[in-house]
Design a protein around this motif. Structure first.
Motif, PDB file in Angstrom:
ATOM      1  N   THR A   1       4.997   6.248 -11.036  1.00  0.00           N
ATOM      2  CA  THR A   1       5.356   5.900  -9.655  1.00  0.00           C
ATOM      3  C   THR A   1       6.723   5.225  -9.595  1.00  0.00           C
ATOM      4  O   THR A   1       7.550   5.543  -8.743  1.00  0.00           O
ATOM      5  N   LYS A   2       6.950   4.300 -10.494  1.00  0.00           N
ATOM      6  CA  LYS A   2       8.217   3.576 -10.537  1.00  0.00           C
ATOM      7  C   LYS A   2       9.380   4.544 -10.734  1.00  0.00           C
ATOM      8  O   LYS A   2      10.396   4.482 -10.032  1.00  0.00           O
TER       9      LYS A   2
ATOM     10  N   ASP B   1       0.820  -1.206   0.000  1.00  0.00           N
ATOM     11  CA  ASP B   1       0.000   0.000   0.000  1.00  0.00           C
ATOM     12  C   ASP B   1       0.856   1.258   0.000  1.00  0.00           C
ATOM     13  O   ASP B   1       0.397   2.326  -0.421  1.00  0.00           O
ATOM     14  N   ASP B   2       2.104   1.185   0.479  1.00  0.00           N
ATOM     15  CA  ASP B   2       2.973   2.357   0.464  1.00  0.00           C
ATOM     16  C   ASP B   2       3.212   2.827  -0.963  1.00  0.00           C
ATOM     17  O   ASP B   2       3.232   4.028  -1.246  1.00  0.00           O
ATOM     18  N   VAL B   3       3.408   1.882  -1.874  1.00  0.00           N
ATOM     19  CA  VAL B   3       3.583   2.233  -3.285  1.00  0.00           C
ATOM     20  C   VAL B   3       2.270   2.746  -3.856  1.00  0.00           C
ATOM     21  O   VAL B   3       2.236   3.728  -4.611  1.00  0.00           O
ATOM     22  N   ALA B   4       1.163   2.112  -3.492  1.00  0.00           N
ATOM     23  CA  ALA B   4      -0.149   2.541  -3.986  1.00  0.00           C
ATOM     24  C   ALA B   4      -0.469   3.968  -3.538  1.00  0.00           C
ATOM     25  O   ALA B   4      -1.109   4.723  -4.278  1.00  0.00           O
ATOM     26  N   ARG B   5      -0.013   4.359  -2.352  1.00  0.00           N
ATOM     27  CA  ARG B   5      -0.276   5.726  -1.873  1.00  0.00           C
ATOM     28  C   ARG B   5       0.462   6.756  -2.723  1.00  0.00           C
ATOM     29  O   ARG B   5      -0.032   7.866  -2.935  1.00  0.00           O
ATOM     30  N   VAL B   6       1.644   6.397  -3.191  1.00  0.00           N
ATOM     31  CA  VAL B   6       2.351   7.296  -4.113  1.00  0.00           C
ATOM     32  C   VAL B   6       1.548   7.438  -5.403  1.00  0.00           C
ATOM     33  O   VAL B   6       1.357   8.544  -5.920  1.00  0.00           O
ATOM     34  N   SER B   7       1.077   6.324  -5.929  1.00  0.00           N
ATOM     35  CA  SER B   7       0.273   6.351  -7.156  1.00  0.00           C
ATOM     36  C   SER B   7      -0.985   7.194  -6.974  1.00  0.00           C
ATOM     37  O   SER B   7      -1.364   7.979  -7.858  1.00  0.00           O
TER      38      SER B   7
END
Length: 479
Positions: free
Chosen positions: A460-461, A261-267
């Motif tokens: 995001t990447k 979810d940490d990556v999803a929050r950036v997205s």
């Protein structure tokens, strides 16, 4: 591993081992025995909440070829007593604001109601929900939401950006149409209306307009009718359309956080910044209601960029923590090993257990939601009738498309085609469909490309790679 409760088929530890291995939605049976929440019928809750006003969304009971989004619905503020009176259609009963909406023409839905807010002065109600039985220690009604609706009430097809989902059916039945993340391309994702953490589909999955959305024919619907007492597990990023099929339904759910979810929050932060920047800009085509009612106003661009920076920093810090954890693990792995009397390396119980291939214990207490027209754990005659009618409509639609000379995907290419639940009008519902080459590109069209999940995943990447140096920077795909 702890033994399961005598009245429950799986212990909390067993459920925690099962969930990561579920690659598709599944229904748990007999896991909620003794939960007080099973008494939460609409009438019972009416007595608990008294004169507390609740916001209900209403929709017309009509078939269209487009989803009915929350921005297009009327709303009323009413008590649950008003709602119950309206559903029972008792002469002379006080229906409050519902009296302006004939029950034969409208459905009503109190959705996304946080139990912590509804019962903030009755905290004992939280204990009625016991997600600890699924291995989530300390999680109860405080971290859950309540859904109360009438027959036909529905949530447009969407996916949740964060976590996975556990859903308990309390009263009545709900039918779930679920699609795997790989079907995103077939579901025509959009961020209008905008709601953080929700990506909507432009397709009405029950009555799809196949002229506008032809790729939906390849979507693989997994359909289940959830019965009272059953718990549905929805894996991360599975699309779902949900509809009440009984006169009154009540359900409770909880979104479970995941490390990714940490990556999803950036997205989501990037998406919000782009959507708000374009939709706040005055233009002739920016006159639609683009903000979902669940959102609390439009943040400034400065605030949105602060959100982006905070999300990136949090994600980078999590990746650093994971790197340190892996280094510590490597250090532990290099410690001298223990040997038995014969000189053989002694394995711990955990390593022995983990080395054995795990098989999900599907059976009477855990049923997978299969890719077929209907796969309810307790399929009723009504459900079978629904499937039979859908299959007949599929044949009619396919025949009509064949005679018009339109190309149709071979059924051998997918186990379950979307037109399983399309009505016979889907093939010609857009007779006045305009050639895309002559259709002006709108701001929303541009956004559908700019904030498409695949595009946002790439952005995001790259953002994380620029801020993580030599750390592991391969961000998981948005979908």
């Amino acid at each position: 591993m702890a033994a399961p409760h005598p009245s429950k088929p799986f212990s909390p530890e067993e459920v925690q081992r099962i969930l990561p291995h579920l690659q598709q939605p599944a229904v748990f049976m007999n896991m909620t025995c003794g939960w007080r929440v099973l008494h939460w019928t609409a009438e019972h809750l009416s007595g608990c909440l008294g004169d507390k006003l609740i916001r209900f969304r209403l929709g017309r009971k009509e078939e269209t070829n487009m989803p009915l989004f929350e921005t297009q619905c009327p709303y009323v503020e009413a008590t649950l007593a008003h709602f119950v009176s309206w559903t029972q259609d008792r002469a002379g009963a006080d229906e409050g604001p519902f009296s302006e909406y004939p029950r034969s023409e409208y459905w009503a839905y109190a959705d996304y109601k946080y139990i912590a807010m509804l019962f903030q002065h009755q905290p004992s109600m939280f204990e009625g929900v016991k997600w600890s039985d699924f291995g989530f220690e300390g999680r109860n009604g405080r971290e859950s939401t309540l859904w109360i609706g009438t027959e036909g009430a529905n949530t447009p097809c969407h996916l949740d950006s964060y976590g996975c989902n556990l859903v308990l059916q309390v009263q009545g039945r709900k039918r779930w149409h679920l699609f795997p993340p790989e079907d995103t391309v077939n579901l025509y994702p959009t961020r209008i209306p905008y709601e953080e953490s929700s990506i909507f589909s432009q397709v009405d999955v029950l009555h799809p307009d196949l002229m506008r959305f032809p790729a939906f024919q390849a979507a693989r619907a997994h359909i289940v009718t959830l019965q009272p007492g059953q718990v549905l597990y929805v894996p991360r990023h599975w699309w779902h359309y949900v509809e009440s099929v009984d006169p009154v339904t009540v359900s409770v759910n909880s979104w479970i956080e995941l490390e990714v979810d940490d990556v999803a929050r950036v997205s989501e932060a990037v998406t919000k910044a782009v959507v708000c920047a374009l939709k706040r800009t005055p233009s002739d085509d920016n006159t639609d209601d683009w903000l979902n009612p669940t959102e609390e106003g439009v943040a400034s661009h400065d605030e949105n960029m602060q959100y982006v920076n905070l999300a990136v920093r949090a994600c980078v810090q999590r990746q650093r923590d994971l790197c340190h954890r892996d280094l510590d693990q490597d250090t532990r792995d290099n410690r001298p090993v223990k040997r038995d009397s014969r000189g053989q390396i002694r394995k711990s119980d955990d390593s022995v257990r983990d080395s054995v291939a795990f098989t999900v214990p599907f059976g009477a207490h855990l049923t997978p939601v299969l890719c077929r027209q209907e796969s309810s754990p307790e399929t009723s005659a009504k459900d079978l009738e629904f499937s039979s009618e859908a299959a007949q409509r599929t044949k009619l639609t396919s025949a009509a498309r064949f005679h018009r000379g339109e190309h149709e995907r071979s059924p051998d290419l997918t186990q379950c085609r979307p037109c399983d639940c399309a009505d016979e009008r889907s093939g010609n519902s857009s007779e006045d469909y305009e050639d895309p080459a002559h259709t002006p590109i709108t701001t929303n069209d541009l956004l559908d490309c700019l904030v498409h999940p695949d595009v946002i995943a790439c952005v995001t990447k790259h953002l994380l790679e620029r801020h993580t140096g030599n750390l592991r920077t391969s961000a998981p795909s948005q979908l």
